[in-house]
Design a protein around this motif. Structure first.
Motif, PDB file in Angstrom:
ATOM      1  N   GLY A 167       1.217  -1.687  -0.145  1.00 39.25           N
ATOM      2  CA  GLY A 167      -0.020  -0.414  -0.101  1.00 39.25           C
ATOM      3  C   GLY A 167       0.645   1.727  -0.031  1.00 39.25           C
ATOM      4  O   GLY A 167       0.137   2.179  -0.249  1.00 39.25           O
ATOM      5  N   TYR A 168       2.135   1.045  -0.030  1.00 39.53           N
ATOM      6  CA  TYR A 168       2.897   2.177  -0.157  1.00 39.53           C
ATOM      7  C   TYR A 168       3.594   2.014  -0.946  1.00 39.53           C
ATOM      8  O   TYR A 168       4.290   0.421  -1.538  1.00 39.53           O
ATOM      9  N   ALA A 169       4.318   3.293  -1.172  1.00 45.30           N
ATOM     10  CA  ALA A 169       5.370   3.270  -2.961  1.00 45.30           C
ATOM     11  C   ALA A 169       6.826   2.650  -2.029  1.00 45.30           C
ATOM     12  O   ALA A 169       6.813   2.864  -0.818  1.00 45.30           O
ATOM     13  N   GLU A 170       7.815   2.105  -2.865  1.00 51.98           N
ATOM     14  CA  GLU A 170       8.730   1.404  -2.458  1.00 51.98           C
ATOM     15  C   GLU A 170      10.295   3.046  -2.365  1.00 51.98           C
ATOM     16  O   GLU A 170       9.400   3.226  -2.997  1.00 51.98           O
ATOM     17  N   ALA A 171      10.296   2.911  -0.396  1.00 49.51           N
ATOM     18  CA  ALA A 171      11.431   3.321  -0.805  1.00 49.51           C
ATOM     19  C   ALA A 171      12.919   3.432  -0.243  1.00 49.51           C
ATOM     20  O   ALA A 171      12.859   2.355  -0.145  1.00 49.51           O
TER      21      ALA A 171
ATOM     22  N   PRO B 216      -6.189  -3.526   6.126  1.00 51.60           N
ATOM     23  CA  PRO B 216      -7.239  -2.687   5.559  1.00 51.60           C
ATOM     24  C   PRO B 216      -5.043  -1.588   4.965  1.00 51.60           C
ATOM     25  O   PRO B 216      -4.874  -1.820   5.702  1.00 51.60           O
ATOM     26  N   VAL B 217      -5.966  -0.701   3.872  1.00 49.33           N
ATOM     27  CA  VAL B 217      -4.974   0.217   3.277  1.00 49.33           C
ATOM     28  C   VAL B 217      -5.523   1.815   2.849  1.00 49.33           C
ATOM     29  O   VAL B 217      -6.753   1.642   2.669  1.00 49.33           O
ATOM     30  N   TYR B 218      -5.151   2.535   3.631  1.00 52.43           N
ATOM     31  CA  TYR B 218      -5.454   3.997   3.815  1.00 52.43           C
ATOM     32  C   TYR B 218      -4.309   4.510   2.350  1.00 52.43           C
ATOM     33  O   TYR B 218      -3.675   4.166   2.241  1.00 52.43           O
ATOM     34  N   GLN B 219      -5.145   5.841   2.234  1.00 51.49           N
ATOM     35  CA  GLN B 219      -4.665   6.685   1.505  1.00 51.49           C
ATOM     36  C   GLN B 219      -4.391   7.943   1.861  1.00 51.49           C
ATOM     37  O   GLN B 219      -4.773   8.890   2.968  1.00 51.49           O
ATOM     38  N   ASP B 220      -2.446   8.458   1.178  1.00 52.07           N
ATOM     39  CA  ASP B 220      -2.342   9.825   1.826  1.00 52.07           C
ATOM     40  C   ASP B 220      -3.343  11.046   1.668  1.00 52.07           C
ATOM     41  O   ASP B 220      -3.076  11.816   2.263  1.00 52.07           O
ATOM     42  N   GLN B 221      -4.114  11.034   0.553  1.00 51.01           N
ATOM     43  CA  GLN B 221      -4.860  12.349  -0.503  1.00 51.01           C
ATOM     44  C   GLN B 221      -6.394  11.776   0.036  1.00 51.01           C
ATOM     45  O   GLN B 221      -7.076  10.798   0.036  1.00 51.01           O
ATOM     46  N   ASN B 222      -7.125  12.986   0.802  1.00 50.31           N
ATOM     47  CA  ASN B 222      -8.644  12.466   0.193  1.00 50.31           C
ATOM     48  C   ASN B 222      -9.202  13.088  -1.189  1.00 50.31           C
ATOM     49  O   ASN B 222      -9.689  13.655  -1.733  1.00 50.31           O
ATOM     50  N   ALA B 223      -9.097  10.962  -1.609  1.00 55.43           N
ATOM     51  CA  ALA B 223      -9.262  10.693  -2.447  1.00 55.43           C
ATOM     52  C   ALA B 223     -10.070   9.372  -2.261  1.00 55.43           C
ATOM     53  O   ALA B 223      -8.820   8.798  -2.146  1.00 55.43           O
ATOM     54  N   LEU B 224     -10.920   8.777  -3.247  1.00 55.70           N
ATOM     55  CA  LEU B 224     -11.236   7.213  -3.412  1.00 55.70           C
ATOM     56  C   LEU B 224     -10.156   6.444  -4.406  1.00 55.70           C
ATOM     57  O   LEU B 224     -10.376   7.153  -5.500  1.00 55.70           O
ATOM     58  N   ARG B 225      -9.844   5.721  -3.549  1.00 54.47           N
ATOM     59  CA  ARG B 225      -9.610   4.801  -4.451  1.00 54.47           C
ATOM     60  C   ARG B 225      -9.438   2.950  -4.413  1.00 54.47           C
ATOM     61  O   ARG B 225      -9.862   2.778  -3.849  1.00 54.47           O
ATOM     62  N   LEU B 226      -9.986   2.946  -5.461  1.00 55.81           N
ATOM     63  CA  LEU B 226     -10.683   1.600  -6.127  1.00 55.81           C
ATOM     64  C   LEU B 226      -9.532  -0.140  -6.892  1.00 55.81           C
ATOM     65  O   LEU B 226      -8.748   0.576  -7.793  1.00 55.81           O
TER      66      LEU B 226
ATOM     67  N   MET C  38     -11.220  -0.667  -1.841  1.00 59.71           N
ATOM     68  CA  MET C  38     -11.147   0.939  -1.942  1.00 59.71           C
ATOM     69  C   MET C  38     -11.226   1.465  -0.018  1.00 59.71           C
ATOM     70  O   MET C  38     -10.737   0.510   1.047  1.00 59.71           O
ATOM     71  N   SER C  39      -9.805   2.612  -0.236  1.00 57.93           N
ATOM     72  CA  SER C  39      -9.831   3.253   0.715  1.00 57.93           C
ATOM     73  C   SER C  39      -9.528   5.073  -0.107  1.00 57.93           C
ATOM     74  O   SER C  39      -9.503   5.336  -0.731  1.00 57.93           O
ATOM     75  N   THR C  40      -9.624   5.545   1.166  1.00 59.58           N
ATOM     76  CA  THR C  40      -9.935   6.804   1.554  1.00 59.58           C
ATOM     77  C   THR C  40      -8.958   7.223   2.773  1.00 59.58           C
ATOM     78  O   THR C  40      -7.705   5.823   3.087  1.00 59.58           O
ATOM     79  N   THR C  41      -8.362   8.396   2.642  1.00 60.51           N
ATOM     80  CA  THR C  41      -7.586   8.372   4.206  1.00 60.51           C
ATOM     81  C   THR C  41      -8.278   7.683   5.394  1.00 60.51           C
ATOM     82  O   THR C  41      -7.537   7.982   6.582  1.00 60.51           O
ATOM     83  N   ARG C  42      -9.461   7.222   5.448  1.00 57.97           N
ATOM     84  CA  ARG C  42      -9.947   7.058   6.930  1.00 57.97           C
ATOM     85  C   ARG C  42     -10.497   5.589   6.693  1.00 57.97           C
ATOM     86  O   ARG C  42     -10.770   5.428   8.071  1.00 57.97           O
ATOM     87  N   LEU C  43     -11.265   5.474   5.735  1.00 56.84           N
ATOM     88  CA  LEU C  43     -12.143   4.049   5.339  1.00 56.84           C
ATOM     89  C   LEU C  43     -10.576   3.591   4.533  1.00 56.84           C
ATOM     90  O   LEU C  43      -9.938   3.711   3.530  1.00 56.84           O
ATOM     91  N   GLY C  44     -10.817   1.694   4.897  1.00 55.63           N
ATOM     92  CA  GLY C  44     -10.171   1.246   4.118  1.00 55.63           C
ATOM     93  C   GLY C  44     -10.987  -0.601   4.094  1.00 55.63           C
ATOM     94  O   GLY C  44     -11.180  -0.942   5.654  1.00 55.63           O
ATOM     95  N   ALA C  45     -11.008  -1.030   2.760  1.00 54.50           N
ATOM     96  CA  ALA C  45     -12.142  -2.040   2.626  1.00 54.50           C
ATOM     97  C   ALA C  45     -11.217  -3.154   1.839  1.00 54.50           C
ATOM     98  O   ALA C  45     -11.158  -2.487   0.774  1.00 54.50           O
ATOM     99  N   GLN C  46     -11.552  -4.399   2.441  1.00 54.77           N
ATOM    100  CA  GLN C  46     -11.321  -5.444   0.690  1.00 54.77           C
ATOM    101  C   GLN C  46     -12.365  -6.594   1.049  1.00 54.77           C
ATOM    102  O   GLN C  46     -12.742  -6.911   2.378  1.00 54.77           O
TER     103      GLN C  46
END
Length: 751
Positions: free
Chosen positions: A84-88, A231-241, A264-272
């Motif tokens: 859920g995160y970019a490799e660094a 669950p995976v959450y997003q960094d920005q306030n947007a819906l990602r599928l 499905m993920s947002t900044t506060r919700l993560g569903a699988q």
């Protein structure tokens, strides 16, 4: 191998390892934290590796990590990965005394997994698990047989009951996301692994020995926890599928497997949500078709995560598994239907009041039903038999942890309640006579435990951890038959007992490449409901009907484990000898004059306690990065069990086994090729009194490969049992042969 010879070998190995170069050099460490770029919260279970080496660490619940034995280079490059995160990557210039307070921020991205099997291995940061997972592309329970110190009993083609260093069934704790799962089949044909698809897992945690007190503890011989996806959450306030779809085919069963995962993920919700279906016909051994081995299994999992506020998260989970017409070639019966429904609630908080670094609350409930019959077997023409088993388990954990400069302290509570019932119905065709009996007479078991664990770092090299667990266990049977009470000559079978587990672990980071851990532990395992109250329950290992005894004493184990771990830039070696001294070991004693009730049973035994027994052995694991993008991997496990009362071998001890292979990964990870061999020695240390037979040794070969097409599609294929060897596993029942030559292909698409 006698105990004297075992300890001579242990001393010799220790002396040889101690003389290797670099054993007495100074070690450096990297201490740091991995955080979320947006929230600045720590990220748990991130994988931190030193680039070009096998060295690394996984972050704890607050994102902290420690990497010891850092190579002597001017510049160190860390590679950080988390689903859920970019490799660094992060470059560090040489520091004379190591690095402190290194902070790495990860940026969330879409959930895209190159290979879910490999990701699970990377998250574990254990090379031996990576090797085993690549050797089991469908994520099946056979992976357990490729792990050092772990084996499995095949209950069906898709259900494998774990064995840890000769300890099995109720002697070890097997959980799903920390949820206690009690099999509903009277013959344990539905272990916890029957309700898990390995492709769904986030990680697998294995404790070998009684060296864990948190949660359910490690029981008598160890613990395995299968952790589902988080669950995976997003960094920005947007819906990602996101989504992952896969399909595979195996020639040996003419079977296929499909799976689909949506996120499905947002900044506060993560569903699988994930669904998988696995279907196969009777499989083929190298000589013939194995009858009554077809199967059909389905898994549907859903998880919702909610970030309430900074450092606070809720998780809701529902896991369900269904199967029909699953055959058991070692039994005179098959599964007509089985259902499992698991529900879990988790609350996780960090940096709470009263200086609590981590707070954890879990509540769970599950129902399992299992129906077996012989309607598809020839014996049904004379007598029909149906067995219905049901279990219901409710429990929970609460724990709090405090962290100080050089110490950490954890306390918690664990409770659970199990209800189990099983009924056998028989119809004799010639007379029309019907007979019904309770095999588990509405048994209820309750447990309440408190645990505490203290860890202290004396310096960068030495750490000690000590823990204890006190549990009160109560059991009763509401529907005991008059025959059962008369057999044991008492009127009340209710009882309670208090059990105490304890362990201490001393860890030393030797200089510069070695880590040594000495563990001492005491584990206690109360008798299970089948051992206490079972009434003519068939055991397919020795084909005897068993009668329980409520007066059984709890099994006890005093264990010693020495883990020697060598980790350099290109090589990782682990040598782990161990010794277990068991008291009141639970086994079966033949009772003459009693007639069995189960079909095919050759007699009746009653559960009883042995005076003492021992199990000792060694696990070895090697992972070596060679030139030309090649990796050599190998592990072997040896265990020996001895019944000290009968002066005879303990039954059901796995033989010496090994997995060895060579893997090539192309530059850029575009494709990979792997050849491997799995072998087991002849097992002639058997217990004839328990109905055990010698098992011939075997060696089988496998070829595997995979290719990545763009960023979304991956293909894998291979040939298993290349030379079509006819063999069977020692722990499997009735010498049922293993699959013959198998061709498989698998594709995974990410979208």
């Amino acid at each position: 191998m006698s105990s004297i010879h075992f300890f001579r070998l242990l001393i010799l190995v220790s002396l040889l390892l101690a003389t290797l170069p670099g054993f007495a050099q100074e070690a450096n460490q990297i201490r740091g934290r991995v955080i979320d770029h947006r929230t600045q919260e720590g990220i748990a279970n991130a994988n931190v590796l030193i680039q070009g080496t096998l060295r690394g660490a996984a972050t704890d619940e607050n994102g902290h990590f420690i990497i010891s034995n850092v190579p002597a280079k001017e510049v160190i490059v860390l590679v950080i990965k988390h689903m859920g995160y970019a490799e660094a990557t992060k470059s560090l210039k040489r520091a004379q005394a190591g690095w402190e307070n290194v902070e790495i921020a990860l940026v969330q991205t879409a959930l895209r997994v190159v290979n879910e099997v490999v990701v699970m291995a990377e998250r574990s940061n254990e090379a031996y698990l990576q090797n085993a997972l690549r050797s089991n592309p469908d994520g099946g329970g056979r992976i357990l047989r490729d792990l050092p110190g772990v084996q499995a009993v095949a209950r069906a083609f898709v259900a494998f009951d774990p064995v840890i260093r000769g300890m099995k069934e109720e002697q070890i704790n097997v959980t799903i996301d920390g949820i206690k799962v009690e099999p509903a089949c009277h013959g344990r044909m539905d272990p916890a692994t029957a309700y898990v698809d390995m492709a769904e897992l986030d990680a697998m945690t294995i404790t070998k020995g009684p060296f864990e007190v948190a949660g359910l503890g490690a029981g008598l011989g160890g613990r395995i926890d299968f952790a589902k996806l988080r669950p995976v959450y997003q960094d920005q306030n947007a819906l990602r599928l996101t989504g992952v779809a896969g399909v595979s085919y195996n020639s040996v069963t003419a079977g296929d497997k499909e799976h689909l995962r949506l996120g499905m993920s947002t900044t506060r919700l993560g569903a699988q949500v994930q669904f998988s279906r696995h279907v196969g016909d009777n499989y083929q051994s190298s000589r013939s078709e194995v009858p009554y081995s077809a199967f059909e299994n389905r898994h549907l999992d859903a998880m919702l995560g909610v970030r309430l506020a900074k450092h606070h998260e809720l998780r809701l989970a529902h896991y369900r598994s269904d199967g029909e017409d699953t055959g058991y070639p070692a039994l005179p019966m098959d599964t007509r239907d089985h259902k499992a429904r698991l529900y879990g609630f988790d609350y996780i908080a960090s940096n709470g009041p009263l200086a609590v670094a981590q707070f954890y609350l879990k509540v769970y409930h599950n129902n399992i039903s299992h129906v077996m019959d012989n309607l598809n077997r020839p014996a049904a023409m004379m007598r029909e038999m149906t067995v219905l088993g049901e279990t219901e388990t409710t429990g929970g954990d609460v724990a709090a942890e405090w962290r100080f400069a050089q110490s950490d302290f954890k306390v918690g509570l664990n409770i659970w309640r199990v209800f189990a019932t099983a009924r056998r119905d028989m119809l004799t065709k010639s007379t029309g006579m019907r007979m019904s009996s309770l095999m588990w007479p509405d048994v209820t078991m309750n447990s309440a435990a408190a645990f505490a664990e203290l860890g202290h770092d004396f310096n960068a090299a030495w750490r000690i951890t000590a823990g204890t667990r006190v549990a009160n266990v109560e059991s009763r049977a509401a529907a005991l038959s008059p025959q059962f009470l008369a057999f044991h000559q008492f009127s009340n079978a209710d009882l309670a007992e208090t059990d105490i587990d304890a362990n201490v672990r001393l860890k030393y980071h030797a200089k510069p490449h070695w880590t040594m851990t000495l563990s001492l532990g005491r584990g206690v395992r109360p008798a299970g409901h089948k051992e206490r109250y079972g009434w003519y329950t068939i055991n397919q290992f020795d084909s005897y009907d068993y009668i329980g005894d409520p007066r059984l004493k709890a099994e006890k184990n005093v264990a010693v484990d020495l883990a020697l771990h060598y980790q350099a830039e290109k090589i990782q070696l682990r040598v782990q000898p161990y010794y277990n001294r068991l008291q009141d070991y639970i086994t079966g004693d033949v009772r003459e004059g009693l007639s069995p009730q189960s079909m095919g049973a050759r007699g009746v035994k009653i559960y009883t306690n042995l005076g003492s027994a021992r199990i000792s052995g060694v696990d070895v694991d090697l992972n070596w990065q060679l030139p030309a993008h090649l990796t050599l991997f190998s592990n072997f496990s040896f265990a020996e069990g001895r019944d000290l009362e009968r002066e005879a071998p303990l039954p059901e001890i796995p033989p010496l086994s090994t997995l060895t292979g060579l893997r090539y990964v192309s530059p850029g990870n575009l494709f990979w090729l792997q050849c491997e061999t799995r072998a087991a020695r002849r097992q002639d240390k058997i217990a004839p009194f328990a109905g055990e037979n010698e098992t011939p040794g075997f060696t089988v070969y496998h070829l595997r490969g995979g290719v990545r097409l763009g960023n979304s599609l991956q293909l894998q294929s291979g040939i298993e049992n290349l030379t079509d060897v006819f063999y069977h596993e020692h722990l499997d029942r009735n010498d049922i042969p293993q699959p013959g030559r198998n061709f498989y292909v698998k594709s995974v698409l990410h979208f």
